[in-house]
Write a protein that holds these residues in place. Structure first.
Motif, PDB file in Angstrom:
ATOM      1  N   LEU A 100      12.187  79.734  26.687  1.00  0.00           N
ATOM      2  CA  LEU A 100      11.672  78.485  27.242  1.00  0.00           C
ATOM      3  C   LEU A 100      10.152  78.458  27.194  1.00  0.00           C
ATOM      4  O   LEU A 100       9.544  77.430  26.867  1.00  0.00           O
ATOM      5  CB  LEU A 100      12.155  78.318  28.688  1.00  0.00           C
ATOM      6  CG  LEU A 100      11.720  77.026  29.404  1.00  0.00           C
ATOM      7  CD1 LEU A 100      12.208  75.808  28.647  1.00  0.00           C
ATOM      8  CD2 LEU A 100      12.244  77.019  30.842  1.00  0.00           C
ATOM      9  N   GLN A 117       7.690  75.760  25.363  1.00  0.00           N
ATOM     10  CA  GLN A 117       6.696  75.078  26.189  1.00  0.00           C
ATOM     11  C   GLN A 117       5.297  75.309  25.648  1.00  0.00           C
ATOM     12  O   GLN A 117       4.484  74.389  25.545  1.00  0.00           O
ATOM     13  CB  GLN A 117       6.770  75.583  27.632  1.00  0.00           C
ATOM     14  CG  GLN A 117       5.703  74.985  28.537  1.00  0.00           C
ATOM     15  CD  GLN A 117       5.626  75.702  29.871  1.00  0.00           C
ATOM     16  OE1 GLN A 117       6.621  75.773  30.571  1.00  0.00           O
ATOM     17  NE2 GLN A 117       4.468  76.250  30.195  1.00  0.00           N
ATOM     18  N   SER A 124       4.739  73.312  22.417  1.00  0.00           N
ATOM     19  CA  SER A 124       4.652  71.870  22.624  1.00  0.00           C
ATOM     20  C   SER A 124       3.342  71.472  23.304  1.00  0.00           C
ATOM     21  O   SER A 124       2.735  70.456  22.941  1.00  0.00           O
ATOM     22  CB  SER A 124       5.841  71.384  23.462  1.00  0.00           C
ATOM     23  OG  SER A 124       5.864  72.023  24.724  1.00  0.00           O
ATOM     24  N   THR A 125       2.896  72.275  24.268  1.00  0.00           N
ATOM     25  CA  THR A 125       1.632  71.951  24.947  1.00  0.00           C
ATOM     26  C   THR A 125       0.430  72.399  24.123  1.00  0.00           C
ATOM     27  O   THR A 125      -0.701  72.023  24.442  1.00  0.00           O
ATOM     28  CB  THR A 125       1.570  72.604  26.336  1.00  0.00           C
ATOM     29  OG1 THR A 125       1.810  74.008  26.214  1.00  0.00           O
ATOM     30  CG2 THR A 125       2.592  71.995  27.268  1.00  0.00           C
ATOM     31  N   ASP A 137      -0.173  72.818  30.554  1.00  0.00           N
ATOM     32  CA  ASP A 137       0.505  74.099  30.352  1.00  0.00           C
ATOM     33  C   ASP A 137       0.253  75.074  31.495  1.00  0.00           C
ATOM     34  O   ASP A 137       1.135  75.860  31.860  1.00  0.00           O
ATOM     35  CB  ASP A 137       0.018  74.720  29.041  1.00  0.00           C
ATOM     36  CG  ASP A 137       0.807  75.962  28.664  1.00  0.00           C
ATOM     37  OD1 ASP A 137       2.047  75.884  28.641  1.00  0.00           O
ATOM     38  OD2 ASP A 137       0.194  77.007  28.401  1.00  0.00           O
ATOM     39  N   LEU A 190       2.581  74.717  34.555  1.00  0.00           N
ATOM     40  CA  LEU A 190       3.950  74.949  34.105  1.00  0.00           C
ATOM     41  C   LEU A 190       4.224  76.434  33.910  1.00  0.00           C
ATOM     42  O   LEU A 190       5.271  76.953  34.312  1.00  0.00           O
ATOM     43  CB  LEU A 190       4.211  74.205  32.791  1.00  0.00           C
ATOM     44  CG  LEU A 190       4.335  72.677  32.864  1.00  0.00           C
ATOM     45  CD1 LEU A 190       4.494  72.083  31.469  1.00  0.00           C
ATOM     46  CD2 LEU A 190       5.509  72.266  33.754  1.00  0.00           C
ATOM     47  N   ASN A 203       2.446  82.371  25.673  1.00  0.00           N
ATOM     48  CA  ASN A 203       3.404  82.068  26.738  1.00  0.00           C
ATOM     49  C   ASN A 203       4.610  82.997  26.682  1.00  0.00           C
ATOM     50  O   ASN A 203       5.077  83.499  27.703  1.00  0.00           O
ATOM     51  CB  ASN A 203       3.862  80.613  26.645  1.00  0.00           C
ATOM     52  CG  ASN A 203       2.838  79.645  27.207  1.00  0.00           C
ATOM     53  OD1 ASN A 203       1.650  79.959  27.272  1.00  0.00           O
ATOM     54  ND2 ASN A 203       3.277  78.465  27.579  1.00  0.00           N
TER      55      ASN A 203
END
Length: 272
Positions: free
Chosen positions: A116, A120, A123-124, A135, A138, A241
């Protein structure tokens, strides 16, 4: 019944992992650069977001806030692994669930969290600096949720303030240098001790919670800086991430597993 020999073997694995934490990869060494350098090149609105991260962690320690996880979800995963057992609460988890089952569920938590986080971060990272502010909170939420889920998998209650402090210490440990890791390991061991003395030590930790997360902020901010370039931020965002959640999960698994092993060795809790 988990034999003492088995528990001692698993504890040895955790201690070997702790020894390995004494070294730093080149990537991590870069992250130790003085935060003043980062201050000069990081836009004001990103600095503001990092400040909010500090405030949110402080709020999390005090009340749990919006970050508290649902224990029932993890308990259901444990139950699915051991259908022959009746697992309805955290006490059942701590006393009935075999260590191997806890490990498997925690590995699943790590895998799903890392996947995940990769999506994320990518995409960010599309908009570079313009989506970086999205980001930051999140990823903080994912980091805390991952550790809370792992805490439940090993039978600990993240709604307990002491556990929330332990979780924030795990965040700090993941990004600390060699000296910091040694200090934190000692502090985490003290937090696991029974009795009023350990509780007084835990209470004193609340007074300096900002200091607890400064190292986390430094490392976090530096890695996120590489995500500021549009398009290229997709790669950096996905990688940073994923690696951050993976490292955080490893820390949580090892430190919570250590506590559960030591408690079972002390109490000689039978396990089906």
């Amino acid at each position: 019944m988990e034999s003492r020999e088995y528990l001692e073997k698993e504890l040895l694995i955790v201690k070997e992992w702790e020894k390995e934490q004494k070294g730093l990869w080149f990537w991590d060494r870069i992250g130790r650069l003085p935060f003043k350098i980062l201050d000069k090149v990081t836009p004001a609105f990103i600095q503001k977001k990092l400040g909010i991260v500090l405030d949110e962690i402080g709020s999390y320690i005090q009340t749990g806030g919006k970050y508290l996880t649902k224990e029932s979800t993890i308990i259901e995963k444990l139950q699915a692994q051991k259908a022959e057992l009746k697992i309805t609460n955290l006490e059942d988890v701590s006393k009935k669930v075999p260590l191997q089952t806890m490990d498997r569920v925690s590995q699943d938590i790590k895998k799903s969290g890392s996947n995940l986080a990769t999506v994320q971060g990518a995409s960010t990272g599309i908009g570079g600096i313009f989506t970086l502010a999205i980001d930051i909170p999140l990823l903080l939420g994912m980091s805390i949720k991952t550790l809370q889920d792992i805490a439940v998998a090993y039978g600990y209650n993240p709604r307990d303030k002491q556990e929330r402090i332990f979780i924030v210490k795990c965040l700090q440990f993941t990004t600390s240098d060699i000296v910091g890791k040694k200090t934190l390991l000692k502090e985490l061991e003290n937090m696991s001790l029974p009795g009023s003395e350990s509780k007084r030590e835990i209470a004193s930790e609340l007074q300096g919670w900002r200091e607890v997360v400064y190292t986390y902020r430094d490392q976090f901010g530096w890695k996120k800086l590489l995500q500021m370039v549009p398009v290229a931020g997709i790669i950096f965002g996905a990688f940073t991430n994923r690696s951050m959640i993976s490292d955080i999960a490893d820390t949580g698994m090892m430190l919570y597993k250590k506590r559960r092993i030591e408690e079972r060795m002390m109490d000689n809790v039978p396990v089906d």
